[in-house]
Design a protein around this motif. Structure first.
Motif, PDB file in Angstrom:
ATOM      1  N   GLY A 213       0.748  -1.222   0.097  1.00 46.62           N
ATOM      2  CA  GLY A 213      -0.143   0.086   0.002  1.00 46.62           C
ATOM      3  C   GLY A 213       0.814   1.206  -0.031  1.00 46.62           C
ATOM      4  O   GLY A 213       1.924   1.208  -0.115  1.00 46.62           O
ATOM      5  N   ALA A 214       0.226   2.512   0.088  1.00 47.33           N
ATOM      6  CA  ALA A 214       0.979   3.578   0.000  1.00 47.33           C
ATOM      7  C   ALA A 214       1.625   3.941   1.020  1.00 47.33           C
ATOM      8  O   ALA A 214       1.271   3.635   2.076  1.00 47.33           O
ATOM      9  N   ALA A 215       2.598   5.001   0.911  1.00 53.85           N
ATOM     10  CA  ALA A 215       3.541   5.306   1.932  1.00 53.85           C
ATOM     11  C   ALA A 215       4.039   6.685   1.685  1.00 53.85           C
ATOM     12  O   ALA A 215       4.031   7.048   0.402  1.00 53.85           O
ATOM     13  N   GLU A 216       4.377   7.413   2.815  1.00 55.79           N
ATOM     14  CA  GLU A 216       4.897   8.957   2.456  1.00 55.79           C
ATOM     15  C   GLU A 216       5.971   9.145   3.459  1.00 55.79           C
ATOM     16  O   GLU A 216       5.768   9.559   4.645  1.00 55.79           O
ATOM     17  N   PHE A 217       7.296   8.648   2.932  1.00 54.42           N
ATOM     18  CA  PHE A 217       8.349   8.745   3.999  1.00 54.42           C
ATOM     19  C   PHE A 217       9.500  10.025   3.138  1.00 54.42           C
ATOM     20  O   PHE A 217       9.438  10.321   2.217  1.00 54.42           O
ATOM     21  N   VAL A 218      10.253  10.376   4.346  1.00 51.98           N
ATOM     22  CA  VAL A 218      11.067  11.514   3.991  1.00 51.98           C
ATOM     23  C   VAL A 218      12.464  10.749   3.030  1.00 51.98           C
ATOM     24  O   VAL A 218      12.217   9.482   2.966  1.00 51.98           O
TER      25      VAL A 218
END
Ligand code: SAH
Length: 230
Positions: A213-218
């Motif tokens: 699924g979707a992720a949002e990391f630096v």
């Protein structure tokens, strides 16, 4: 210490534990995380001690928080999702790339893993090393400073590898350092701050990946990551 001070300190402690319980109930269990080991670890680890003083009051809020040097500690739910994806087992040698504040590593340690963490930022590394020492976690969390896209070849292989920053592709050295039967979780995306969480298993020498699924990391910045910070 006066009587009043004693009580306000004690209430302060109770208050953090209360907020932690509420965090686990409303953000973790309510969203479907049922693994008792994860729940117990999140109840036990004092997240407020992993964030800068200025953000301490928001340590148990449903949000990522700045930890300085352009980096963030993940939202509690994201830590739980990553930990669940990793299929943590007590005793597993676990490498975390992007140790940041050390919170995720402390969760892994609380679940009985031997946690090895690599951090790229010298300042964060120093801060987190001091934190790990002051919390008495030095025997469970081993911190290294360096480019984690290269892994830590000297101590390989690892039964679990968790990358806590977003990579353009899965770093090849990490695949090589994954043990047979091991599990690796990496946020992968061609665009920055927009990744898919990819879990890879090594089964009889072959790598089998699935999209969680979707992720949002630096950014993961290094030889096998992004070449520079965005
Ligand atoms: N897991 C951390 C948060 C990670 S934020 C926590 O619990 O606090 C991502 C971290 O990855 C940042 O600290 C950043 O400095 C680090 N990072 C980025 N590229 C890296 C690399 N190549 N090797 C090691 N660390 C890296």
């Amino acid at each position: 210490m006066s009587y009043a001070e004693f009580h306000s300190r004690r209430d302060g402690l109770d208050n953090q534990a209360r907020m932690r319980k509420r965090m686990v109930r409303e953000q973790i269990m309510a969203r479907g995380i049922t693994d008792e080991n994860i729940i117990n670890a999140m109840l036990a680890v004092p997240r407020h001690l992993f964030v800068p003083e200025a953000f301490r009051a928001r340590a148990y809020a449903d949000t990522p928080l700045p930890i300085g040097f352009g980096q963030t500690i993940s939202q509690p739910y994201v830590v739980a999702v990553m930990t669940a994806a990793l299929e943590v087992e007590p005793g597993a040698r676990t490498l975390e790339v992007g140790a940041g504040s050390g919170y995720q590593a402390a969760i892994l340690a609380a679940m009985g893993c031997v946690a090895l963490g690599i951090e790229r930022s010298p300042e964060l590394y120093r801060q987190t090393l001091a934190r790990v020492r002051s919390l008495g976690l030095s025997s469970k969390i081993h911190l290294y400073r360096g480019d984690g896209t290269l892994g830590l070849p000297n101590a390989a292989p690892y039964e679990r590898i968790l990358v806590s920053a977003g990579a353009p592709s899965i770093p090849a050295p990490l695949l090589r350092q994954l043990a047979e039967g091991g599990v690796m979780v990496v946020p992968v995306g061609e665009k920055r701050r927009k990744q898919r969480l990819i879990r890879t298993r090594k089964i009889r020498g072959k790598y089998i990946s699935e999209d969680l699924g979707a992720a949002e990391f630096v950014d993961l910045v290094g030889d096998y990551g992004w070449q520079s910070e965005s």
